[in-house]
Design an enzyme around this catalytic site. Structure first.
Site, PDB file in Angstrom:
ATOM      1  CG  ASP A 226      -2.089  -0.920   1.113  1.00 35.68           C
ATOM      2  OD1 ASP A 226      -2.367  -1.377  -0.007  1.00 35.68           O
ATOM      3  OD2 ASP A 226      -2.736  -1.215   2.144  1.00 35.68           O
TER       4      ASP A 226
ATOM      5  CG  ASP B 154       3.845  -6.794  11.001  1.00 29.75           C
ATOM      6  OD1 ASP B 154       2.905  -7.036  10.212  1.00 29.75           O
ATOM      7  OD2 ASP B 154       3.667  -6.451  12.182  1.00 29.75           O
TER       8      ASP B 154
ATOM      9  CG  ASP C 191      -3.087  -8.182  15.931  1.00 31.37           C
ATOM     10  OD1 ASP C 191      -3.945  -7.370  16.326  1.00 31.37           O
ATOM     11  OD2 ASP C 191      -1.875  -8.030  16.162  1.00 31.37           O
TER      12      ASP C 191
ATOM     13  CG  ASP D 265       9.324  -5.128  12.035  1.00 28.32           C
ATOM     14  OD1 ASP D 265       8.205  -5.307  11.523  1.00 28.32           O
ATOM     15  OD2 ASP D 265       9.517  -5.192  13.265  1.00 28.32           O
TER      16      ASP D 265
END
Length: 516
Positions: A88, A143, A235, A145
């Site tokens: 995005d 994610d 989540d 990272d």
């Protein structure tokens, strides 16, 4: 008035004590939980499940390439694996992703870059869009990272047994020793994953999927209503809905996926604000369903207590703001309140129980890092309170990502992590984004100091004033109470100012965010 103040403060201390004794209970239950080993099934090499790995990304120029490289190195048969980069981004991260995708596609990896017309629904919207196109019956989510080990799928999928809707791995830390801020976060997360999540998973209690470093069964996602974007913690929301629908979530504490901790106070504050607001939103959304669920009463109450965890922030703030009244009207506390003096001992017990299982030098680490964690928790009372009140008032807010630097204490150099923000061979976007910062823009992802740091500075001064007034009045316990707040707010203000003065632009945050 003294009795009213005593009753009010007694109720406040009791509320805070509930969460301390919850931590103690989960710590004491850990041995029994560890005796219940999760079911592990053998996978048929001829009928391995189709797996879709999803990487939601929004403006992660410093870590996107590294994350894609890690996911493309996951071991799983190529004809049974697809990787989705759910991008995005509206800055040069798009170019970094396109460049890495070109490299890995040339090596035969089934890698798709999925871009939407808008950022509607934020991370939940991206995951839902990817799910609609995914072929996998199991979906691994990471994610940007996170750097999962190559054997992550091989070690996690066997635990996706019948009745298990998701498998959660433990978060590791790439930069835990960078500062007192990262050390405090690492200690908190280790206690959460090594004790709380394990005890809850194996004793049949509700627990939350942590948003990343886990694998979902597609059937569980769809039967629970799919990814929904009406909270900022999609989540937490999905995991509780799935468990209400009869699925269970398994925790694998020995499977570790390293990640980067926020190493600036503004980034950490943003993360905690999102978690606090989203968790209270889930409490409002699912609280009634949890109360009426077909589960034992203790299980339901513990689930509600978990969702109410961030409510400690406004309670802590109220106790501080009202403390000067205690000098005018000495409180008359309810009988039996002395038991709550044991509550502050519960968190360090939980961290000790967790660390002693995995770290030989756990005593030294606990003594070094727990004071910083305790003060940081107190210092975040204002940020947490603002998020809680916004959620209680029904304010949704924007999903503000936590900026990541992409450098960590792993022995890597900057050139090894990110040789060039945009390789010369990178495909160019179809149109120029005039509002996107250039690759070398030193203000990229910079977070402003903000008015909140000024407010926290005023609260630090207020607390120091309370300490001096209490000492002058000879009320020692109140001076100690105020000192905890004074040090906590002073710590967060000091960290914010330090980060503001940093000469390294990669230590800073984000210049602009999307409106709510």
């Amino acid at each position: 008035m003294s009795q009213v103040l005593g009753l009010g403060y007694g109720l406040g201390f009791c509320f805070l004590g509930l969460f301390g004794f919850r931590m103690l209970g989960l710590s004491l239950a850990l041995r029994r939980a560890l005796a219940r080993q999760p079911e592990r099934r053998a996978l048929d090499p001829q009928r391995l499940p189709q797996v879709t790995v999803q990487l939601p990304v929004y403006n992660e120029r410093f870590v996107a390439a590294r994350a894609i490289d890690a996911l493309c190195r996951l071991r799983w048969p190529a004809d049974r694996l697809e990787i989705q980069v759910l991008d995005d981004s509206d800055d040069v991260t798009r170019d970094v992703i396109d460049a890495r995708a070109t490299v890995w596609r040339a090596r035969g990896v089934d890698l798709q870059v999925i871009r939407r017309g808008s950022r509607e629904g934020y991370k939940a919207g991206a995951l839902a869009a990817g799910l609609a196109l995914a072929r996998g019956e199991a979906l691994a989510v990471f994610d940007a990272d996170f750097l999962p080990p190559p054997d992550f799928l091989e070690r996690s999928l066997p635990y996706l047994a019948p009745g298990i809707g998701a498998v959660q791995a433990r978060w590791g830390h790439l930069n835990a020793d960078r500062s007192c801020l990262t050390r405090a976060q690492a200690l908190a997360l280790d206690g959460h994953f090594l004790v709380e999540q394990v005890s809850q998973a194996r004793l049949g209690l509700f627990l939350n999927f942590n948003g990343t470093a886990g694998v979902w069964r597609r059937e569980a996602i769809e039967s629970a209503g799919g990814w929904q974007s009406d909270t900022l913690t999609e989540d937490f929301d999905l995991s509780y809905r799935a468990q209400l629908a009869g699925w269970r979530i398994q925790m694998l504490p020995d499977l570790v996926a390293p990640a980067e901790l926020p190493d600036t106070l503004p980034a950490y504050r943003r993360q905690q604000r999102r978690w606090a607001m989203g968790t209270v939103q889930v409490l409002r959304k699912l609280g009634r369903a949890l109360l009426s669920a077909d589960r034992p009463i203790p299980v339901r109450l513990l689930a509600l207590l978990t969702l109410a965890g961030y409510l400690v922030h406004p309670v802590m703030l109220a106790l501080l703001l009202g403390a000067p009244l205690l000098l005018i009207w000495p409180p008359v506390f309810p009988a039996g309140l002395s038991l709550l003096t044991l509550a502050p001992l519960c968190p360090p017990i939980l961290y000790a129980v967790g660390l002693c299982r995995v770290e030989p030098g756990w005593r030294r680490r606990l003594l070094r890092d727990y004071p910083g964690l305790a003060l940081l928790t107190v210092g975040m009372a204002l940020a947490g309170s603002r998020a809680v009140f916004a959620a209680l008032l029904g304010q949704g807010g924007a999903f503000e990502r936590t900026p990541k630097r992409g450098l960590a204490a792993t022995g890597w150099t900057e050139s090894e992590v990110l040789p060039s923000p945009i390789p010369a061979s990178a495909p160019r976007p179809d149109r120029e984004r005039a509002d996107a910062p250039a690759p070398s823009d030193p203000d990229a992802y910079r977070l402003p100091l903000g008015r909140q740091s000024w407010a926290e500075g005023l609260l630090a001064a207020y607390a120091w004033g309370l300490v001096l007034a209490a000492l002058w009045a000879g009320v020692g316990w109140l001076a100690g109470f105020g000192l905890l707040y004074a040090l906590g707010f002073s710590l967060v203000v000091g960290l914010a100012l330090r980060d503001r003065q940093s000469a390294d632009p990669r230590l800073r945050g984000e210049r602009r965010t999307l409106p709510a």
